[in-house]
Design an enzyme around this catalytic site. Structure first.
Site, short mmCIF file in Angstrom:
data_model
loop_
_atom_site.label_atom_id
_atom_site.label_comp_id
_atom_site.label_asym_id
_atom_site.label_seq_id
_atom_site.Cartn_x
_atom_site.Cartn_y
_atom_site.Cartn_z
N HIS A 131 8.42 -7.77 -0.63
CA HIS A 131 7.04 -7.28 -0.77
C HIS A 131 6.72 -7.80 -2.68
O HIS A 131 7.31 -7.45 -3.33
CB HIS A 131 6.56 -6.29 -0.39
N GLU A 164 -1.23 -13.25 0.47
CA GLU A 164 -1.50 -12.94 -0.21
C GLU A 164 -2.46 -13.44 -1.77
O GLU A 164 -1.96 -12.81 -3.28
CB GLU A 164 -1.02 -11.64 -0.45
N ILE A 180 -8.85 -15.83 -5.48
CA ILE A 180 -9.50 -14.99 -6.20
C ILE A 180 -10.95 -15.23 -8.04
O ILE A 180 -10.44 -16.29 -7.92
CB ILE A 180 -9.56 -13.84 -7.72
N GLY A 221 -7.93 -6.51 1.85
CA GLY A 221 -8.76 -5.84 1.33
C GLY A 221 -9.53 -5.37 2.64
O GLY A 221 -10.76 -5.17 3.02
N SER A 232 -3.31 0.43 2.26
CA SER A 232 -4.93 1.56 1.80
C SER A 232 -5.92 1.52 3.18
O SER A 232 -6.68 3.08 2.43
CB SER A 232 -5.50 1.18 0.41
#
Lengths: 215, 215, 215, 215
Positions: free
Chosen positions: C79, C127, C132, C164, C186
């Site tokens: 992670h 990820e 981006i 996201g 989250s």
């Protein structure tokens, strides 16, 4: 800074050290130590880190004997960007003593500075982030609190205060507040003319020191 | 080895490189890179480690740009004594490509070598400890197994085989078995006369290579 | 989340898993694994990390056999908040296979995901922060790029896309774009009612899946 | 030890603690804490490690609040197999104080123990490897040297001596030599009958203690 740009600054520091009779420590990349040590005669070259390894082991580690032979006279340990385990830090201080390198150890709280003082380094750099926002804002209070805590454990350790130094006035205030020494990275790096800023800062140390000793 | 002793070996390597027309990589302490790069003209100086940091950050870390400017032409990454996280290793290879440093990445199993091959380094050094005791004992089988696995993923990667090289005969056998290159630390360090051993090994590479190419 | 609060969420997840016939993975603190495994019957409990140590060594390390015996069925490795060295990651995947724990490995770039695929984990969570700002902004392009890269190396590896995710609609879009699975921390933690949000997300998976398979 | 085997030992420890009125600390894998805390009523469960993170961050890290809620009453920090940076150790002791976990910190030299004493833990476990071969061989000299050094800095800190305890006689000698407490892992693990050895050791503590206090 590294390479030719660092050499230019080192030469300016060498000149300022001689001109104002003030001791200056430079902390370059390990691969620049040899060049800077040969090209200067007054500044003290400290390595940015060192590993507590013996000769003959540790590919990729920074060997104390190799630093010494390349011209370094001291070493930073436990910088906030290179935190060390307590066992390694303790051992690295012993290895530095063995090969004859001055130890400058960073602490990020007063309690940590007290722990480090037990390990008998030559210099402690306290940067107590915990003080931020506590009301202990004046340079004087800050310097006295950390210096007193360290001296109570071992009065031979020198205390270098390095919080937020941006110019000659900050340097002057820090020395007048009782610091043995002061330092900055960003204050020099971000200056429009780093060599001029360095001269201003060293001049400020000289002035503060002379005023404190009635010269 | 470091300092003057390392310099003596580097000069012998420089001579052997020229005499036998064989490329030699030296991997000194970071503080010796500048001196060795200035005092030699044929050997390739590789740093023992590098951190994937940008300019302006990372006190105590080894900056790619600083290695390059001091005279290094390459860097070892992920040595068994300095294991890197996968994220740092991947980023360090990119940073090395950016500044123009050759990457030599160590693997301690065939599966790890295959993973590293996906990161596109220039050289892989497989030291598959897993092979010990598996019956794949001959140099030839060993070299073929690792080289084939790496080449299948990317045939541009060179494979440097470095297991247990003690003398010229070991070097000869390794090259004849198909290795692109070979290497040793202890084989030189533990030799009674390191400079003589180095000459013997480089001579063996030349001989093996010439025999394989009918010269 | 931990303790009683985590238990409440786990029970809601257990119910949703059964209600919608969707497999759910929970990744609690190690000290909560035993309790959650006993108090639930449908969710899959994964540990947040594991060390590649053998039985009988490593005070302070997380032992594969201990995780298994406490009720975990899988483990997250590498992670971004717990990056592993390549050697440890490779060894941890082997240890997990030995004791029967499913491996879910995180990657922070496509190139890293490709390297990880060589290590034969069960699930990869890419990820790619590098994407981006590259124009590859739609969920579909993103999912296809990473999934294709991983599948090309090993088509048995499942790809869990977790960038996201904030609500049921995001989950729906991700599954429709071709992800094998999706996830969020989250998105649940910051929801006003985490249990309701969890139900919404699991419902969205069911809906997307059924539409894709004409049910 | 982990799982069912650990539970069996914990139950024997629970019985011995009650039978001899001696406080016993067990240090299981994190995933066994919940089970052991529920199944015992006298022993004190300490975690093997803890990270100084706040709630809501740090996947793969061991959260202080989660340990507490699972039934742990204390935590080992800076074990030789899990060395901590000085900054993390200092912060972890504060976090443990905040959530109400007893701190037991390991030191591998007298100087390191003195540094740790400045951080105000509850218990220090000194294992001074440096004493080996120095002539300070008797249990008594060893215990007095380390205990004195720690007490001089802070007399509230308890000292747990854990060097080479193999049986009840060793335990008896250690307590008679002035240790506040003693401990062993291998002495129990390697015993033919761990539960019987545990009973023997706890009995020895009781006997030594009673003799020292004229009971």
């Amino acid at each position: 800074m590294y390479g030719e740009r660092m050499l230019k600054l080192a030469k300016a520091a060498d000149l300022a050290s001689s001109k104002y009779d003030v001791r200056i420590i430079l902390t370059p990349q390990p691969s620049d130590i040899y060049m800077l040590a040969r090209e200067t005669s007054h500044v003290h070259i400290f390595a940015q880190h060192m590993d507590p390894i013996p000769v003959g082991r540790g590919n990729g580690a920074v060997l104390p004997e190799a630093l010494k032979s390349s011209g370094a006279v001291g070493v930073i340990l436990n910088h906030a960007e290179k935190p060390m385990t307590l066992a390694d830090l303790s051992q690295a201080i012993k290895r530095a003593d063995e090969v004859g390198l001055v130890t400058m150890v960073c602490a990020d709280s007063i309690r940590e500075a007290e722990a480090i003082a037990q390990l008998l380094p030559n210099i402690i750099v306290p940067e107590p982030t915990e003080l931020i926002g506590t009301g202990i804002t004046s340079d004087k209070d800050y310097v006295i609190a950390t210096t007193t805590a360290i001296r109570k454990i071992n009065s031979d350790i020198q205390v270098l205060q390095a919080a937020g130094i941006k110019n000659g006035q900050d340097v002057y205030n820090m020395i007048k507040a009782g610091a043995d020494a002061t330092g900055t990275t960003s204050g020099i790096m971000k200056a429009e003319n780093p060599e001029a800023m360095l001269d201003e800062m060293i001049h400020a140390i000289r002035t503060a020191w002379d005023e404190m000793h009635d010269k």
